[in-house]
Scaffold this motif. Structure first.
Motif, PDB file in Angstrom:
ATOM      1  N   TYR A  32       0.847  -1.196   0.000  1.00  0.00           N
ATOM      2  CA  TYR A  32       0.000   0.000   0.000  1.00  0.00           C
ATOM      3  C   TYR A  32       0.879   1.241   0.000  1.00  0.00           C
ATOM      4  O   TYR A  32       1.922   1.272   0.644  1.00  0.00           O
ATOM      5  CB  TYR A  32      -0.915   0.026   1.226  1.00  0.00           C
ATOM      6  CG  TYR A  32      -1.865  -1.130   1.238  1.00  0.00           C
ATOM      7  CD1 TYR A  32      -3.066  -1.074   0.540  1.00  0.00           C
ATOM      8  CD2 TYR A  32      -1.554  -2.309   1.918  1.00  0.00           C
ATOM      9  CE1 TYR A  32      -3.932  -2.154   0.515  1.00  0.00           C
ATOM     10  CE2 TYR A  32      -2.423  -3.389   1.900  1.00  0.00           C
ATOM     11  CZ  TYR A  32      -3.597  -3.301   1.195  1.00  0.00           C
ATOM     12  OH  TYR A  32      -4.457  -4.369   1.169  1.00  0.00           O
ATOM     13  N   LEU A  90      -2.212  -3.049   5.716  1.00  0.00           N
ATOM     14  CA  LEU A  90      -3.074  -2.002   6.281  1.00  0.00           C
ATOM     15  C   LEU A  90      -2.930  -1.924   7.787  1.00  0.00           C
ATOM     16  O   LEU A  90      -3.076  -0.857   8.387  1.00  0.00           O
ATOM     17  CB  LEU A  90      -4.524  -2.249   5.876  1.00  0.00           C
ATOM     18  CG  LEU A  90      -4.836  -2.006   4.404  1.00  0.00           C
ATOM     19  CD1 LEU A  90      -6.284  -2.370   4.094  1.00  0.00           C
ATOM     20  CD2 LEU A  90      -4.548  -0.568   4.006  1.00  0.00           C
ATOM     21  N   LEU A 125      -4.690   6.834  -0.668  1.00  0.00           N
ATOM     22  CA  LEU A 125      -4.190   5.504  -0.331  1.00  0.00           C
ATOM     23  C   LEU A 125      -4.378   4.621  -1.547  1.00  0.00           C
ATOM     24  O   LEU A 125      -5.481   4.530  -2.085  1.00  0.00           O
ATOM     25  CB  LEU A 125      -4.939   4.921   0.876  1.00  0.00           C
ATOM     26  CG  LEU A 125      -4.479   3.547   1.330  1.00  0.00           C
ATOM     27  CD1 LEU A 125      -3.019   3.577   1.803  1.00  0.00           C
ATOM     28  CD2 LEU A 125      -5.373   3.028   2.439  1.00  0.00           C
ATOM     29  N   GLU A 127      -3.445   0.784  -3.442  1.00  0.00           N
ATOM     30  CA  GLU A 127      -2.958  -0.580  -3.324  1.00  0.00           C
ATOM     31  C   GLU A 127      -2.068  -0.865  -4.529  1.00  0.00           C
ATOM     32  O   GLU A 127      -2.447  -0.577  -5.666  1.00  0.00           O
ATOM     33  CB  GLU A 127      -4.113  -1.574  -3.283  1.00  0.00           C
ATOM     34  CG  GLU A 127      -3.647  -3.001  -3.117  1.00  0.00           C
ATOM     35  CD  GLU A 127      -4.797  -3.983  -2.997  1.00  0.00           C
ATOM     36  OE1 GLU A 127      -4.527  -5.143  -2.655  1.00  0.00           O
ATOM     37  OE2 GLU A 127      -5.960  -3.605  -3.257  1.00  0.00           O
TER      38      GLU A 127
END
Length: 135
Positions: A32, A90, A125, A127
């Motif tokens: 991430y 996360l 954010l 991924e």
């Protein structure tokens, strides 16, 4: 045919970034990426870039995350400096966010950062689906 035309005629944007501080090679590729986007206050571009670069290279990121800094050099939203933090999970991001409130070094960093930005900074954010290397 109609669907294809909608995709073709949809407005697209392109952005180009210049890496100022590379994501560290000794840290595994993140799963991430948290991108903190700053718009420098008038005349504070170099000061903000210097502060973010020093913070990225400070070694205060000992929880297995990598930090990089880049500047946006082409897009409609110019004059932007991005502070990019990589996380393996996360849960690492959550832990880091919680610990920041009690971190005196981060409080000192924020105190220096606030007068250098124009308005609030914002965070994205992402991924990482396909790992990449910038070196």
């Amino acid at each position: 045919s109609e669907r294809l035309m909608r995709l073709i005629t949809r407005s697209n944007t392109s952005e180009l970034y210049q890496e100022v501080v590379a994501y560290p090679a000794n840290v595994p590729q993140p799963r991430y990426l948290q991108r903190v986007i700053h718009h420098p206050a008038l005349g504070m571009d170099s000061e903000l870039q210097r502060l973010l670069s020093e913070w990225a290279q400070s070694g205060l990121h000992t929880d297995g995350v990598g930090v990089g800094v880049s500047t946006r050099i082409m897009s409609g939203d110019h004059n932007t400096i991005i502070h990019e933090i990589g996380f393996p999970s996360l849960s690492t991001l959550d832990h880091r966010s919680e610990s920041r409130s009690a971190d005196p070094a981060f409080a000192a960093f924020n105190k220096k950062r606030i007068p250098l930005v124009s308005g609030p900074w914002y965070t994205e954010l992402e991924e990482v689906l396909v790992p990449y290397h910038s070196h």
